[in-house]
Motif scaffolding. Structure first.
Motif, PDB file in Angstrom:
ATOM      1  N   LYS A  95      -7.669  -5.994   0.649  1.00 34.07           N
ATOM      2  CA  LYS A  95      -6.290  -6.109   0.175  1.00 34.07           C
ATOM      3  C   LYS A  95      -5.631  -7.356   0.754  1.00 34.07           C
ATOM      4  O   LYS A  95      -4.947  -8.114   0.057  1.00 34.07           O
ATOM      5  N   LYS A  96      -5.854  -7.600   2.035  1.00 32.29           N
ATOM      6  CA  LYS A  96      -5.278  -8.786   2.675  1.00 32.29           C
ATOM      7  C   LYS A  96      -5.855 -10.065   2.091  1.00 32.29           C
ATOM      8  O   LYS A  96      -5.128 -11.032   1.834  1.00 32.29           O
ATOM      9  N   VAL A 130       0.855  -1.189   0.000  1.00 31.50           N
ATOM     10  CA  VAL A 130       0.000   0.000   0.000  1.00 31.50           C
ATOM     11  C   VAL A 130       0.890   1.238   0.000  1.00 31.50           C
ATOM     12  O   VAL A 130       1.581   1.519   0.979  1.00 31.50           O
ATOM     13  N   LEU A 162      -8.421  -2.320   3.513  1.00 29.93           N
ATOM     14  CA  LEU A 162      -7.291  -3.110   3.992  1.00 29.93           C
ATOM     15  C   LEU A 162      -7.662  -4.585   4.140  1.00 29.93           C
ATOM     16  O   LEU A 162      -6.838  -5.467   3.874  1.00 29.93           O
ATOM     17  N   ILE A 191     -11.627   2.632   5.032  1.00 30.08           N
ATOM     18  CA  ILE A 191     -10.209   2.257   5.064  1.00 30.08           C
ATOM     19  C   ILE A 191     -10.046   0.837   5.596  1.00 30.08           C
ATOM     20  O   ILE A 191      -9.277   0.035   5.054  1.00 30.08           O
ATOM     21  N   ASP A 192     -10.797   0.509   6.667  1.00 36.27           N
ATOM     22  CA  ASP A 192     -10.741  -0.849   7.222  1.00 36.27           C
ATOM     23  C   ASP A 192     -11.197  -1.873   6.189  1.00 36.27           C
ATOM     24  O   ASP A 192     -10.595  -2.959   6.069  1.00 36.27           O
ATOM     25  N   ASN A 235      -3.369   6.047   8.598  1.00 36.77           N
ATOM     26  CA  ASN A 235      -4.202   4.866   8.815  1.00 36.77           C
ATOM     27  C   ASN A 235      -4.073   3.817   7.722  1.00 36.77           C
ATOM     28  O   ASN A 235      -4.542   2.687   7.904  1.00 36.77           O
ATOM     29  N   LEU A 236      -3.454   4.152   6.608  1.00 38.30           N
ATOM     30  CA  LEU A 236      -3.494   3.266   5.449  1.00 38.30           C
ATOM     31  C   LEU A 236      -2.130   2.881   4.905  1.00 38.30           C
ATOM     32  O   LEU A 236      -1.909   1.734   4.513  1.00 38.30           O
ATOM     33  N   GLU A 289       1.735   1.963   3.840  1.00 36.13           N
ATOM     34  CA  GLU A 289       2.953   1.235   4.175  1.00 36.13           C
ATOM     35  C   GLU A 289       4.175   2.024   3.696  1.00 36.13           C
ATOM     36  O   GLU A 289       5.270   1.841   4.222  1.00 36.13           O
TER      37      GLU A 289
END
Length: 240
Positions: A182-183, A29, A179, A175-176, A201-202, A204
């Motif tokens: 994405k996982k 990310v 993510l 956002i949660d 919050n997002l 990497e």
């Protein structure tokens, strides 16, 4: 991996993207942080294939996506983009918005229905599948845009400030969700914003952009050096 090398793009006298070089690894990310007009959206559109670069190249692995004289069609790039205005098709139901891209993927009608139902469940829109976008709340529209973008299982997801109009609580929910997806899917994400809370919050990896140039890169291993990032943000974005 998406690899961007020495990419520039101008519109008349305006240099939107100026000799940008960067990479986006699989399952990473990256957030591009910058003020309005700094070239963030232009860079996303170049990667997505909606614009030609004036110079430089964009590759995914060994495949050439774009150069000055060559451009692979957006539909063949194994990536999808969520636009700032979401770009939902108002004449289509929630179900058909998600199913649309799948209809061009060569799978059977039965597989399209099954995959669409799976996505509806992942973005919590099953009760609204026969509604039209105009009958959805702001958060529901955001989930629909994300669901449509991930339906074809892209390798990368590009997002152009999609949560600008959401309140703090709803933004965090989105956002949660992003993510979690994405996982589950193992896709890379390139997200552009001028909001510092979204970065923290997002991201990497944070890439600070200004006047078409990449000015600073901060890795997660540095904990984003929050004070350094806040100083840059205050000087270059908050007061821009």
């Amino acid at each position: 991996m998406i690899k961007i090398e020495n990419v520039s793009k101008s519109y008349g006298s305006i240099q939107a993207v100026d000799n940008v070089t960067m990479t986006l690894a699989p399952d990473e990310v990256v957030v591009i942080l910058g003020p309005s007009g700094c070239g963030k959206t232009s860079l996303l559109r170049l990667i997505a294939g909606f614009e030609y670069p004036d110079s430089g190249t964009i590759k995914m692995g060994d495949q050439m996506l774009s150069s000055k004289h060559q451009k692979l069609a957006p539909s063949r790039r194994h990536l999808n983009m969520v636009f700032q205005d979401l770009g939902l098709w108002p004449h289509m139901t929630v179900f058909n918005n998600i199913a649309f891209g799948l209809k061009r993927s060569g799978i059977t009608r039965q597989q399209i229905v099954a995959r669409t139902k799976e996505i509806l469940q992942q973005v919590s829109l099953q009760p609204h599948q026969q509604r039209f976008p105009s009958h959805l709340s702001g958060g529901e529209k955001q989930r629909l845009a994300i669901g449509r973008a991930i339906a074809t299982t892209p390798d990368y997801l590009l997002l152009d400030e999609p949560f600008n109009n959401l309140d703090v609580i709803l933004k965090q929910e989105m956002i949660d969700l992003l993510l979690a997806l994405k996982k589950k899917m193992g896709m890379g994400i390139l997200y552009v914003t001028h909001h510092l809370d979204e970065v923290l919050n997002l991201a990497e990896r944070v890439i600070a952009m200004q006047q078409g140039e990449l000015r600073q890169i901060i890795e997660k291993t540095q904990s984003f050096n929050e004070q350094e990032l806040l100083t840059w943000y205050t000087e270059n974005i908050q007061h821009s």
